[in-house]
Design a protein around this motif. Sequence first.
Motif, PDB file in Angstrom:
ATOM      1  N   GLY A  37      48.974 -17.405   1.729  1.00  0.00           N
ATOM      2  CA  GLY A  37      49.344 -15.997   1.914  1.00  0.00           C
ATOM      3  C   GLY A  37      50.171 -15.866   3.174  1.00  0.00           C
ATOM      4  O   GLY A  37      49.815 -16.425   4.212  1.00  0.00           O
ATOM      5  N   GLU A  38      51.281 -15.144   3.031  1.00  0.00           N
ATOM      6  CA  GLU A  38      52.196 -14.997   4.163  1.00  0.00           C
ATOM      7  C   GLU A  38      52.347 -13.522   4.507  1.00  0.00           C
ATOM      8  O   GLU A  38      53.238 -13.122   5.220  1.00  0.00           O
ATOM      9  CB  GLU A  38      53.549 -15.638   3.814  1.00  0.00           C
ATOM     10  CG  GLU A  38      54.436 -14.850   2.842  1.00  0.00           C
ATOM     11  CD  GLU A  38      53.790 -14.517   1.496  1.00  0.00           C
ATOM     12  OE1 GLU A  38      52.968 -15.315   1.013  1.00  0.00           O
ATOM     13  OE2 GLU A  38      54.092 -13.456   0.939  1.00  0.00           O
ATOM     14  N   GLY A  39      51.430 -12.686   3.968  1.00  0.00           N
ATOM     15  CA  GLY A  39      51.562 -11.227   4.086  1.00  0.00           C
ATOM     16  C   GLY A  39      51.270 -10.707   5.489  1.00  0.00           C
ATOM     17  O   GLY A  39      50.836 -11.435   6.383  1.00  0.00           O
ATOM     18  N   ASN A  40      51.538  -9.421   5.650  1.00  0.00           N
ATOM     19  CA  ASN A  40      51.353  -8.773   6.953  1.00  0.00           C
ATOM     20  C   ASN A  40      49.915  -8.884   7.433  1.00  0.00           C
ATOM     21  O   ASN A  40      49.663  -9.102   8.612  1.00  0.00           O
ATOM     22  CB  ASN A  40      51.699  -7.282   6.854  1.00  0.00           C
ATOM     23  CG  ASN A  40      53.160  -7.076   6.532  1.00  0.00           C
ATOM     24  OD1 ASN A  40      53.991  -7.873   6.932  1.00  0.00           O
ATOM     25  ND2 ASN A  40      53.463  -6.019   5.797  1.00  0.00           N
ATOM     26  N   PHE A  41      48.980  -8.660   6.494  1.00  0.00           N
ATOM     27  CA  PHE A  41      47.593  -8.597   6.939  1.00  0.00           C
ATOM     28  C   PHE A  41      47.145  -9.890   7.618  1.00  0.00           C
ATOM     29  O   PHE A  41      46.642  -9.868   8.745  1.00  0.00           O
ATOM     30  CB  PHE A  41      46.636  -8.232   5.794  1.00  0.00           C
ATOM     31  CG  PHE A  41      45.235  -8.188   6.309  1.00  0.00           C
ATOM     32  CD1 PHE A  41      44.820  -7.170   7.147  1.00  0.00           C
ATOM     33  CD2 PHE A  41      44.344  -9.226   6.045  1.00  0.00           C
ATOM     34  CE1 PHE A  41      43.556  -7.169   7.713  1.00  0.00           C
ATOM     35  CE2 PHE A  41      43.078  -9.228   6.599  1.00  0.00           C
ATOM     36  CZ  PHE A  41      42.684  -8.191   7.427  1.00  0.00           C
ATOM     37  N   ASN A 136      44.680 -14.721   1.827  1.00  0.00           N
ATOM     38  CA  ASN A 136      44.626 -13.317   1.416  1.00  0.00           C
ATOM     39  C   ASN A 136      45.722 -13.117   0.386  1.00  0.00           C
ATOM     40  O   ASN A 136      46.907 -13.110   0.695  1.00  0.00           O
ATOM     41  CB  ASN A 136      44.804 -12.349   2.583  1.00  0.00           C
ATOM     42  CG  ASN A 136      44.468 -10.924   2.149  1.00  0.00           C
ATOM     43  OD1 ASN A 136      43.818 -10.715   1.115  1.00  0.00           O
ATOM     44  ND2 ASN A 136      44.917  -9.946   2.901  1.00  0.00           N
ATOM     45  N   THR A 137      45.299 -12.954  -0.828  1.00  0.00           N
ATOM     46  CA  THR A 137      46.241 -12.897  -1.947  1.00  0.00           C
ATOM     47  C   THR A 137      46.053 -11.597  -2.729  1.00  0.00           C
ATOM     48  O   THR A 137      46.434 -11.537  -3.894  1.00  0.00           O
ATOM     49  CB  THR A 137      46.015 -14.114  -2.877  1.00  0.00           C
ATOM     50  OG1 THR A 137      44.678 -14.035  -3.394  1.00  0.00           O
ATOM     51  CG2 THR A 137      46.168 -15.429  -2.149  1.00  0.00           C
ATOM     52  N   THR A 138      45.458 -10.585  -2.087  1.00  0.00           N
ATOM     53  CA  THR A 138      45.046  -9.313  -2.692  1.00  0.00           C
ATOM     54  C   THR A 138      43.959  -9.580  -3.759  1.00  0.00           C
ATOM     55  O   THR A 138      43.746 -10.735  -4.151  1.00  0.00           O
ATOM     56  CB  THR A 138      46.203  -8.488  -3.327  1.00  0.00           C
ATOM     57  OG1 THR A 138      46.524  -9.057  -4.587  1.00  0.00           O
ATOM     58  CG2 THR A 138      47.438  -8.436  -2.444  1.00  0.00           C
ATOM     59  N   GLY A 141      44.996 -11.767  -6.651  1.00  0.00           N
ATOM     60  CA  GLY A 141      45.221 -13.210  -6.503  1.00  0.00           C
ATOM     61  C   GLY A 141      43.948 -14.027  -6.534  1.00  0.00           C
ATOM     62  O   GLY A 141      43.971 -15.216  -6.864  1.00  0.00           O
ATOM     63  N   ILE A 231      43.585  -2.217  10.457  1.00  0.00           N
ATOM     64  CA  ILE A 231      44.733  -1.592   9.800  1.00  0.00           C
ATOM     65  C   ILE A 231      45.996  -2.258  10.341  1.00  0.00           C
ATOM     66  O   ILE A 231      46.298  -2.160  11.523  1.00  0.00           O
ATOM     67  CB  ILE A 231      44.736  -0.058  10.013  1.00  0.00           C
ATOM     68  CG1 ILE A 231      43.456   0.546   9.413  1.00  0.00           C
ATOM     69  CG2 ILE A 231      45.968   0.568   9.375  1.00  0.00           C
ATOM     70  CD1 ILE A 231      43.259   2.036   9.658  1.00  0.00           C
TER      71      ILE A 231
HETATM   72  N1  LIG Z   1      47.254  -4.082   5.676  1.00  0.00           N
HETATM   73  C1  LIG Z   1      46.020  -3.680   5.963  1.00  0.00           C
HETATM   74  O1  LIG Z   1      45.775  -2.845   6.821  1.00  0.00           O
HETATM   75  C2  LIG Z   1      44.859  -4.292   5.263  1.00  0.00           C
HETATM   76  C3  LIG Z   1      43.583  -4.196   5.838  1.00  0.00           C
HETATM   77  C4  LIG Z   1      42.504  -4.797   5.192  1.00  0.00           C
HETATM   78  C5  LIG Z   1      42.740  -5.430   3.977  1.00  0.00           C
HETATM   79  N2  LIG Z   1      44.001  -5.451   3.445  1.00  0.00           N
HETATM   80  C6  LIG Z   1      44.207  -6.065   2.138  1.00  0.00           C
HETATM   81  O2  LIG Z   1      45.070  -7.174   2.249  1.00  0.00           O
HETATM   82  C7  LIG Z   1      45.870  -7.290   1.078  1.00  0.00           C
HETATM   83  C8  LIG Z   1      47.295  -7.620   1.477  1.00  0.00           C
HETATM   84  O3  LIG Z   1      47.780  -6.630   2.326  1.00  0.00           O
HETATM   85  P1  LIG Z   1      49.093  -6.904   3.202  1.00  0.00           P
HETATM   86  O4  LIG Z   1      49.207  -5.730   4.100  1.00  0.00           O
HETATM   87  O5  LIG Z   1      49.085  -8.264   3.778  1.00  0.00           O
HETATM   88  O6  LIG Z   1      50.228  -6.814   2.099  1.00  0.00           O
HETATM   89  P2  LIG Z   1      51.540  -7.699   1.951  1.00  0.00           P
HETATM   90  O7  LIG Z   1      52.300  -7.046   0.862  1.00  0.00           O
HETATM   91  O8  LIG Z   1      52.213  -7.923   3.248  1.00  0.00           O
HETATM   92  O9  LIG Z   1      51.011  -9.124   1.451  1.00  0.00           O
HETATM   93  C9  LIG Z   1      50.463  -9.296   0.190  1.00  0.00           C
HETATM   94  C10 LIG Z   1      50.144 -10.774   0.008  1.00  0.00           C
HETATM   95  O10 LIG Z   1      49.438 -10.934  -1.204  1.00  0.00           O
HETATM   96  C11 LIG Z   1      50.163 -11.827  -2.063  1.00  0.00           C
HETATM   97  N3  LIG Z   1      49.950 -11.385  -3.444  1.00  0.00           N
HETATM   98  C12 LIG Z   1      50.189 -10.152  -3.967  1.00  0.00           C
HETATM   99  N4  LIG Z   1      49.856 -10.132  -5.281  1.00  0.00           N
HETATM  100  C13 LIG Z   1      49.425 -11.382  -5.579  1.00  0.00           C
HETATM  101  C14 LIG Z   1      48.951 -12.003  -6.763  1.00  0.00           C
HETATM  102  N5  LIG Z   1      48.882 -11.334  -7.915  1.00  0.00           N
HETATM  103  N6  LIG Z   1      48.598 -13.309  -6.713  1.00  0.00           N
HETATM  104  C15 LIG Z   1      48.673 -14.000  -5.557  1.00  0.00           C
HETATM  105  N7  LIG Z   1      49.103 -13.454  -4.397  1.00  0.00           N
HETATM  106  C16 LIG Z   1      49.479 -12.174  -4.416  1.00  0.00           C
HETATM  107  C17 LIG Z   1      51.605 -11.745  -1.604  1.00  0.00           C
HETATM  108  O11 LIG Z   1      52.336 -12.883  -1.978  1.00  0.00           O
HETATM  109  C18 LIG Z   1      51.382 -11.655  -0.082  1.00  0.00           C
HETATM  110  O12 LIG Z   1      51.086 -12.914   0.462  1.00  0.00           O
HETATM  111  C19 LIG Z   1      45.695  -5.975   0.287  1.00  0.00           C
HETATM  112  O13 LIG Z   1      44.914  -6.266  -0.843  1.00  0.00           O
HETATM  113  C20 LIG Z   1      44.914  -5.063   1.214  1.00  0.00           C
HETATM  114  O14 LIG Z   1      43.951  -4.266   0.513  1.00  0.00           O
HETATM  115  C21 LIG Z   1      45.063  -4.929   4.060  1.00  0.00           C
END
Ligand SMILES: NC(=O)c1ccc[n+]([C@@H]2O[C@H](COP(=O)([O-])OP(=O)(O)OC[C@H]3O[C@@H](n4cnc5c(N)ncnc54)[C@H](O)[C@@H]3O)[C@@H](O)[C@H]2O)c1
Length: 505
Positions: A37-41, A136-138, A141, A231
């Motif tokens: 996972g390379e996402g923001n969280f 963290n892949t939502t 994932g 957050i």
């Molecule tokens: N941003 C927040 O404040 C926060 C806080 C707590 C939990 N979260 C949870 O973290 C998760 C990601 O949030 P984020 O802000 O990093 O979003 P983001 O869009 O920056 O990142 C999403 C990540 O999930 C991956 N992903 C999405 N759908 C996928 C799938 N079907 N299979 C595999 N990987 C998948 C993406 O490739 C990416 O790595 C959300 O589910 C959110 O509920 C976020």
Amino acid sequence: MSASTKRPRLKLNLLGNDGQRKCKEIIERPVKVLQVGEGNFLRGFADWMLHESARQGKFHGSIVVTQPRPGGKAKLEQIREQDGLYTMITRGLSDGKPVERTELISIFSRCMNPYEEWQDFLELAELPSLEFVISNTTESGLKYISSEYVEGEPVQSFPGKLTVFLHRRFERFAGDPARGLIHLPCELLEGNGDVLRSCVLRHSEDFGYSDAFRTWITEHNLFLNNLVDRIVTGAPTQDEADALTNRWGYEDQLINTAEPYHFWAIQGDEALDKKLPLKQAGLNVHWVKDLKPFQLRKVRILNGAHTLMSSLGILQGKQHVRETMEDPQFGSFIREAVHEEIIPALNMPDLNLGLYAEEIFERFLNPYINHKLQDIALNTIGKFKVRVLPTLLSYEQNEGNWPSRLLRGFAGLLYLYRPVSTPEGYQTQRLNGESFILRDDPQVLSLLAGYWEDYDTLNSNEQQLDRIIGSVLSDVSIWGENLDEREGLREALVHEISLLKGESL
Ligand SMILES: NC(=O)c1ccc[n+]([C@@H]2O[C@H](COP(=O)([O-])OP(=O)(O)OC[C@H]3O[C@@H](n4cnc5c(N)ncnc54)[C@H](O)[C@@H]3O)[C@@H](O)[C@H]2O)c1
Ligand SMILES: O=P(O)(O)OC[C@@H](O)[C@@H](O)[C@H](O)[C@H](O)CO
């Protein structure tokens, strides 16, 4: 920014000698973590924490970051282009005072796209230094998706890929018990560690791996259930990013922003903090025996308050959490709902929930965050069932009467959810007549559209409303039980809706 002031992209060699030395000192440490996972969280949570621990000289490792699905390629490429570096801006209120902190994060030693570098990815499994897998892949994932493994070709899903990866490690080290890994799936699912382990075990059957491998998985790998809370708001506005680019003299396309608050409860032995020194680095990380109370307090208080305010707020034309909390009447309503109805119904006196709630209100009032009610309102019916309804029902069981604020929240939800199917989606109306698109399970929306079909906001009377609410409450497919059998609930809700229609809170 005009083309003439275009700045170079952030890279190691753009930093001064001191900056380069500090970053390299961490980047060059052995790989201890595989990150999926390379996402923001994750970048604003686990990576930021590990960087802090590394900076303090406590965590002697680095992370290889990988994307969890073919679509995540662009962000990974950006990380690669910036030599794994990115800026983290933490800002918000802490004890009522504004705080802001900017840090350059250099915990990524490598980026890897498993879909294009499958063999390299599997070779990582052979690293003796590797100890952790963090993901963290939502919620989408972290699930089992039946698949076959064709030798040499990447498996699509995260648990599927991990199974092949672990099998490579098992073979390379001949099942050595000491080479098992510690897994921290951060997806927001109850029992996330257990879910991941069971997916891996299922895939291992599908891929024809041995019983010995499965024994190694269950006995020598740890899959830790855990709860994350912070957050993380991602990139700042373009104007802000431009101003920072001018100040720094380079462009960082991966700037990430988050609130100061962070909380990680991990169900596991505190001795693990030696391997993953987060608590000892002063971070708000808790090794707990039982995760359930932490999960319950977050879901019912933080998420519950969000869900409660979203329907009522949308009905009243509000846009954001902060604006809702700053409204004297609405803000008091939410505070009272939490302190007088949600917390008593939880019946967990040892957890100092009053203080926890005050921290949450401070987070809701973060002046740097515009958290949209319409985002929180996504899939409200499902969220209400888990985050608010159980509190409403236990309060009534304990006290013998319905909690007035939660009741009003439920009335708000029912009145907001009077959908009409249109080409744009299922539409409803705020109290001022403005239209609003409901984003929820289409099956539930279709059922609700049927129940409200003959309703006319201006001309329908209380008897009609009573009939509609009765039908909605008694639909077991929506609520999981016949709520119309709960004594006095329908009458109380109809009364609240009549009040809501004619007034604000
Ligand atoms: N941003 C927040 O404040 C926060 C806080 C707590 C939990 N979260 C949870 O973290 C998760 C990601 O949030 P984020 O802000 O990093 O979003 P983001 O869009 O920056 O990142 C999403 C990540 O999930 C991956 N992903 C999405 N759908 C996928 C799938 N079907 N299979 C595999 N990987 C998948 C993406 O490739 C990416 O790595 C959300 O589910 C959110 O509920 C976020
Ligand atoms: O992310 P959701 O849509 O499940 O819930 C909306 C918010 O309640 C939620 O995002 C919180 O802000 C978050 O859970 C805080 O850690």
